[in-house]
Design a protein around this motif. Structure first.
Motif: not given
Length: 412
Positions: A124-125, A127, A130, A229, A307
């Motif tokens: 999903q991201d 990570y 992020a 974010k 994202s």
């Protein structure tokens, strides 16, 4: 198959997939973390649910300390241990897991493989990226070290997965670059449960407005997490620009660190047209969107590369235009553009943001056209009869390949 679907956040679309799988004869265990602060789907067992579906909350010591690395590490270790125990007891053929940290993913993967189950990484991201960017401003000395550790963990989890489902093609270079063979990398975009996001009557939005004392004002509505974010200043700017107009309101339904910044701005600047509310139950989201005139989304330039905000997909179901401040190359921005479902401006350009908001406010025909186009796109793109079989193919292939390897055979 026996399938464990693990969605750390408890979002609406993964549990819809679990119900769809169970309705087609698979035994499904759906796991989620109630300690994570996020908009949730319909996670309670319902009378009409398939017999093969079981939904379980996995406890964590305290609410997830998302922005306190040491405390979060302890919590996630405990959570992963408990979730791993549930996986072992259920004895699935395959685990589909996403919306969680690299630590949780890696530990659940090891638990699945230890018991002979295939592991499908639902990406999903990105990570590690992020983490690096979120820590860079708050803990600059820790950021490089933490980033390298998380990157190694994420790389190991991706490389050792039996399959990877990425939510956008934008993630494929990162996936393949981390050692995943292209044959094991698949793209299935996220979606939202369209049927569950349809107001039960034409008056649902009006009733929601009345309950919150919003009257007939023109409403800009944001619904979702307000994390690092996202850019809460954009919401404050909307309220500030219309502070002298009693016919315009800004409603924010969400939690997270950005909420505190909004509440400070509201108090300091006396923004009486800004209303900040807690998350609403998923069953109420259709009415919330029906009450809105324009739905709002934001994503920082840094987050645009790792994202894809799923709230935009939920918004498309609501039949309202979307005002978005996000990098135009982001997958959600591209969807809005392709569907002609809203206006997207570069993040940080306040003048363009307010001009786009004003353009939508002054053009009801354009709003109606964009809202209808977004809903039509959702009805086409979010149909489970199209999405579900894609997951089944990935899950069956991953489970079959893992079983062959476990038995010491080579698939034909």
């Amino acid at each position: 198959m026996r399938v464990c679907v693990h969605d750390h956040c408890g979002h609406p679309f993964p549990v819809q997939l679990s119900r769809w799988l169970a309705a087609r004869g698979h035994a499904v265990l759906h796991l989620y973390a109630p300690a994570v602060e996020a908009p949730r789907g319909r996670l309670a067992q319902r009378p009409g649910d398939p017999a093969g579906l079981k939904i379980e909350a996995v406890p964590m010591p305290g609410n997830l300390a998302k922005y306190r690395p040491a405390r979060r590490y302890v919590q996630e270790r405990a959570y992963a241990r408990r979730a791993g125990q549930r996986i072992a007891a259920f004895a699935p053929d395959v685990v589909l897991s996403g919306n969680c940290s690299a630590l949780v993913q890696r530990r659940l993967q090891l638990a699945a493989h230890r018991h002979g189950a295939a592991f499908v990484y639902w990406l999903q991201d990105i990570y590690a990226l992020a983490v690096k960017r979120s820590l860079a401003g708050r803990m600059p000395r820790l950021a490089p070290v933490a980033g390298r550790l998380v990157d190694r963990m994420e790389t190991a989890a991706l490389a050792d997965s039996d399959a990877v489902v990425a939510i956008t093609e934008d993630f494929l270079p990162a996936v393949i670059g981390r050692g995943v063979h292209p044959d094991r990398a698949h793209v299935i975009p996220n979606w939202a449960p369209v049927a569950e996001l349809t107001p039960d009557s034409r008056d649902a939005g009006a009733r929601w407005r009345m309950r919150h004392g919003l009257g007939r004002r023109f409403l800009f509505v944001y619904a979702g997490t307000l994390g690092l974010k996202h850019e809460p200043h954009d919401l404050a700017a909307l309220a500030r620009a219309h502070r002298d107009d009693p016919n315009v309101g800004v409603v924010v339904i969400g939690q997270g660190p950005g909420r505190a910044a909004l509440e400070r701005a509201k108090a300091a600047e006396h923004l009486t047209n800004l209303m900040v509310l807690d998350f609403v139950p998923f069953a109420e989201m259709a009415a919330v969107m029906a009450a809105a005139d324009v739905l709002v989304a934001m994503l920082t330039p840094e987050a645009g590369s790792f994202s894809v905000p799923s709230k935009v997909l939920t918004y498309l179901c609501g039949g309202r235009p979307v005002l978005a401040a996000m990098p135009p190359g982001n997958a959600a921005a591209r969807t809005l553009h392709a569907a002609d479902a809203g206006l997207v401006v570069e993040p940080g350009d306040e003048a363009a943001w307010l001009a786009a908001a004003d353009a939508l406010r002054r053009d009801p025909e354009r709003r109606a056209r964009m809202g209808a186009a977004g809903r039509a796109h959702a009805e086409r793109a979010f149909a489970m009869k199209r999405i579900g079989p894609q997951f089944v193919e990935v899950l069956e292939t991953a489970a079959g390949a893992r079983a062959d390897r476990h038995a010491g055979t080579t698939p034909a």
